[in-house]
Design a protein around this motif. Sequence first.
Motif, PDB file in Angstrom:
ATOM      1  N   UNK A 497     -28.671  17.094  47.641  1.00  0.00           N
ATOM      2  CA  UNK A 497     -28.100  16.306  48.735  1.00  0.00           C
ATOM      3  C   UNK A 497     -28.568  14.871  48.541  1.00  0.00           C
ATOM      4  N   UNK A 498     -27.653  13.906  48.580  1.00  0.00           N
ATOM      5  CA  UNK A 498     -27.992  12.525  48.230  1.00  0.00           C
ATOM      6  C   UNK A 498     -27.422  11.571  49.267  1.00  0.00           C
ATOM      7  N   UNK A 499     -28.297  10.718  49.831  1.00  0.00           N
ATOM      8  CA  UNK A 499     -27.857   9.708  50.802  1.00  0.00           C
ATOM      9  C   UNK A 499     -28.562   8.409  50.445  1.00  0.00           C
ATOM     10  N   UNK A 500     -27.881   7.567  49.689  1.00  0.00           N
ATOM     11  CA  UNK A 500     -28.468   6.332  49.188  1.00  0.00           C
ATOM     12  C   UNK A 500     -27.349   5.396  48.773  1.00  0.00           C
ATOM     13  N   UNK A 501     -27.658   4.122  48.665  1.00  0.00           N
ATOM     14  CA  UNK A 501     -26.681   3.127  48.238  1.00  0.00           C
ATOM     15  C   UNK A 501     -26.822   1.816  48.967  1.00  0.00           C
ATOM     16  N   UNK A 502     -27.448   1.836  50.139  1.00  0.00           N
ATOM     17  CA  UNK A 502     -27.590   0.622  50.930  1.00  0.00           C
ATOM     18  C   UNK A 502     -28.287  -0.486  50.143  1.00  0.00           C
ATOM     19  N   UNK A 503     -29.218  -0.112  49.267  1.00  0.00           N
ATOM     20  CA  UNK A 503     -29.953  -1.113  48.489  1.00  0.00           C
ATOM     21  C   UNK A 503     -29.278  -1.448  47.163  1.00  0.00           C
ATOM     22  N   UNK A 504     -28.010  -1.054  47.019  1.00  0.00           N
ATOM     23  CA  UNK A 504     -27.248  -1.405  45.817  1.00  0.00           C
ATOM     24  C   UNK A 504     -25.872  -1.971  46.143  1.00  0.00           C
ATOM     25  N   UNK A 505     -25.636  -2.316  47.409  1.00  0.00           N
ATOM     26  CA  UNK A 505     -24.303  -2.792  47.801  1.00  0.00           C
ATOM     27  C   UNK A 505     -24.012  -4.205  47.311  1.00  0.00           C
ATOM     28  N   UNK A 506     -25.022  -4.905  46.788  1.00  0.00           N
ATOM     29  CA  UNK A 506     -24.816  -6.275  46.314  1.00  0.00           C
ATOM     30  C   UNK A 506     -24.064  -6.319  44.995  1.00  0.00           C
ATOM     31  N   UNK A 507     -24.031  -5.192  44.259  1.00  0.00           N
ATOM     32  CA  UNK A 507     -23.401  -5.168  42.944  1.00  0.00           C
ATOM     33  C   UNK A 507     -22.725  -3.811  42.772  1.00  0.00           C
ATOM     34  N   UNK A 508     -21.480  -3.734  43.197  1.00  0.00           N
ATOM     35  CA  UNK A 508     -20.760  -2.465  43.222  1.00  0.00           C
ATOM     36  C   UNK A 508     -20.566  -1.909  41.818  1.00  0.00           C
ATOM     37  N   UNK A 509     -20.195  -2.776  40.883  1.00  0.00           N
ATOM     38  CA  UNK A 509     -19.963  -2.313  39.518  1.00  0.00           C
ATOM     39  C   UNK A 509     -21.235  -1.752  38.892  1.00  0.00           C
ATOM     40  N   UNK A 510     -22.363  -2.395  39.156  1.00  0.00           N
ATOM     41  CA  UNK A 510     -23.632  -1.880  38.643  1.00  0.00           C
ATOM     42  C   UNK A 510     -23.954  -0.528  39.269  1.00  0.00           C
ATOM     43  N   UNK A 511     -23.722  -0.402  40.578  1.00  0.00           N
ATOM     44  CA  UNK A 511     -24.003   0.878  41.235  1.00  0.00           C
ATOM     45  C   UNK A 511     -23.154   2.001  40.651  1.00  0.00           C
ATOM     46  N   UNK A 512     -21.915   1.717  40.322  1.00  0.00           N
ATOM     47  CA  UNK A 512     -21.071   2.746  39.714  1.00  0.00           C
ATOM     48  C   UNK A 512     -21.700   3.258  38.425  1.00  0.00           C
ATOM     49  N   UNK A 513     -22.216   2.355  37.649  1.00  0.00           N
ATOM     50  CA  UNK A 513     -22.891   2.732  36.392  1.00  0.00           C
ATOM     51  C   UNK A 513     -24.169   3.506  36.691  1.00  0.00           C
ATOM     52  N   UNK A 514     -24.927   3.035  37.660  1.00  0.00           N
ATOM     53  CA  UNK A 514     -26.201   3.664  37.998  1.00  0.00           C
ATOM     54  C   UNK A 514     -26.012   5.064  38.567  1.00  0.00           C
ATOM     55  N   UNK A 515     -25.039   5.232  39.441  1.00  0.00           N
ATOM     56  CA  UNK A 515     -24.863   6.543  40.067  1.00  0.00           C
ATOM     57  C   UNK A 515     -24.445   7.590  39.036  1.00  0.00           C
ATOM     58  N   UNK A 516     -23.575   7.214  38.121  1.00  0.00           N
ATOM     59  CA  UNK A 516     -23.205   8.135  37.049  1.00  0.00           C
ATOM     60  C   UNK A 516     -24.427   8.474  36.192  1.00  0.00           C
ATOM     61  N   UNK A 517     -25.257   7.462  35.935  1.00  0.00           N
ATOM     62  CA  UNK A 517     -26.477   7.687  35.152  1.00  0.00           C
ATOM     63  C   UNK A 517     -27.435   8.597  35.899  1.00  0.00           C
ATOM     64  N   UNK A 518     -27.554   8.396  37.205  1.00  0.00           N
ATOM     65  CA  UNK A 518     -28.431   9.234  38.024  1.00  0.00           C
ATOM     66  C   UNK A 518     -28.029  10.701  37.944  1.00  0.00           C
ATOM     67  N   UNK A 519     -26.759  10.979  38.152  1.00  0.00           N
ATOM     68  CA  UNK A 519     -26.299  12.367  38.152  1.00  0.00           C
ATOM     69  C   UNK A 519     -26.558  13.013  36.794  1.00  0.00           C
ATOM     70  N   UNK A 520     -26.201  12.327  35.712  1.00  0.00           N
ATOM     71  CA  UNK A 520     -26.434  12.901  34.379  1.00  0.00           C
ATOM     72  C   UNK A 520     -27.925  13.027  34.084  1.00  0.00           C
ATOM     73  N   UNK A 521     -28.726  12.062  34.563  1.00  0.00           N
ATOM     74  CA  UNK A 521     -30.178  12.102  34.374  1.00  0.00           C
ATOM     75  C   UNK A 521     -30.780  13.348  35.011  1.00  0.00           C
TER      76      UNK A 521
END
Length: 701
Positions: A497-521
């Motif tokens: 269960x994951x509830x996060x993102x508020x501290x990454x709203x400044x760079x949406x494109x970066x968050x897209x990359x990070x979230x995909x990396x998080x899930x695969x990680x």
Amino acid sequence: MKSIIGSIANRMLKKLMFFLSLIVPFSSALGQVPIKVACIGNSITFGYGLVHPAQDSYPVQLQALLGQEFEVRNFGHSGATLLRKGHRPYDKTPEYRKALAFKPDVTIIHLGLNDTDPRNWPNYRNSFSSDYAALIDSIRAVNPEMQIYICRLTPIFSGHPRFLSGTREWYDQIQALLPQIAASNQVGLIDLHTPLHTRIDLFDDYLHPNRQGAAIIARQVANVLSPLKQDLQVAETLGSDMVLQRDWENSIHGKGTAAAEVKIVFNKMTFKTIVRLDGSWAVKLPKMMAGGPYDILIHSGNKKIELKNILFGDVYLASGQSNMAFELRRATKGEQLIKDAAGLKNLRLFKCRNLAETNAVAWDTATLKKVNDLLYFDGAWNVATSDEAAGFSAVAYSFAEQIAREQHIPIGIIDLSVGGSNTESWIDRKSLENDDLLASYIHNWRKSDFLQDFCRERASQNLLHSTIRNQRHPYQPAYNFEAGVNKWLDTGLKAILWYQGESNTHNIELHERLFKTLVSSWRKNFNQHLPFYFVQLTSLDRPSWGDFRNSQRLLEKQIEDTHMAVTFDLGDSLDVHPHEKLLVGQRLANLVSKYVYGASLNANHPEPVRCKVQADKLLLTFDHSARLKVKGNGPLKGFQLMDNRGRIFEANASIVSGNVVEIRKPTVDLIRLLYGYEPFSRANLQNEIGTPVSTFDLSIK
């Protein structure tokens, strides 16, 4: 299962015999002639960068650990390569000749870091294994009874100047060769990488460890040369009152005295294993159906640990930042769940408590040290009580309570969250370093605008009193993975269960990359294809939030086995922490009920699947809905239209049939249809069970 355990025990006994082959021959000489230990290597062995190498290098600290029965000498040479055609071959150094003249009984070799230099590896990589074998043979020749160990390399972190230009890949290639070299040459292998790769705080220049890092190296070597003695322990993630994942070979693991036998008694079965030389042990239990309670009895020597009241069921890990951490006692209508908690006999809770909150204060030196030592989280399994429930994540508890009540099986829920934490902090270091973009800034995170300014500013407040260049912090890339998630990697889980993102709203494109990396990680490190059930950000009057929510909607489509709970209808225009948390947990539970337990309900958010353009209207058809409805009273809200000049118009929309919405079309050239796109939105379309339609952006053709 018993035969498997027996096979493991036999392999451990063989390792024990190899260990005894080192210790026993010298036991008769104790008190007469010391066992001579030669430490061969490069600048790490020499002690480069230490204030007092003659006092603090790892060989000196190793001597202190081993005592007078050993004589340890340092034959390290800064810049030395293993490769004989490298820019500074070790076998051409005076230290090499001195090591041979020493005629050691034991030799520890740590070479290879400098071979990652572009002058070396690209040209001579194919000679590495043969050159290592030649070095081993030349050393062994001076004492055929010598015990030789080679070492897995200490880490090179992403701040190293050559990291992205080749060192990263070449380092990994060398690491992969070392176990083969050890086996082929019948020498031991000591792992200097694992205990240090999470400790960037000990490497000011990203290559050379400080005194504490050298002490960790010394301890790793000492564990091989002299048996490690410590009390029998089980891992922090295990304990009485826990839930273990059903239909999974659960790992029961911990620490003990090296080479000692550990016996585990469970469900009238007995399992045995031998403590490894590093002091760790592990046994896997057979797969079990949901049920319990059970007890587990663990023996080693005269020590005994008893784990009681254990259930088998489904285990969920709930993680993220402050909206996941938000406590049940603060949630709207949380009082009844708190009151009823003691009646839930099949619900168990593990709250990972934070050493210090990331509030706007300066941490003291004791806290800073514990943070560096990765001691930020602690906790234990507990049965559900009113007190435990009140301090638990409201979202996670609401979710778990519903699943436990509906499925009638034991549920274990782990709350691992940090207020304000960014996505980078939850990803393992290797995954970050393997991405060229992420590796370019994670070591310089406190000055990089890839991280949200809030994270950098708050961390600076917390770390005001630190003098350490790479001081750790829960907002630092990889930190929460290394200090928190890492502890749970041997745990069988049903889902995240994951509830996060508020501290990454400044760079949406970066968050897209990070979230995909998080899930695969996480999937890679847990060695499980874990489904992710994540929460879309709610409504808040901050400019980028509409675009961010739409980005999250698209991520759900792009990443396999991810499911998103929509929450923007529960937001507060001014408060990033809305109190309506129980509904968030319930929406996650509805998704899990559908996809894990096979319930037939429209838990997914309705999604536009077809847009038919007519002369004066648009007809928009939604899936995941038998009957669309408006939340509350009043007209349908939230639809907007954009024309070819970028102007946005409020749209007049209405539900015209079960899953179709009609939108009046103005006499302009339209290019986009928006819904719920305002940062704080009052959009109110939902399906028949109250699942809201997500923020979306649809092209009109």
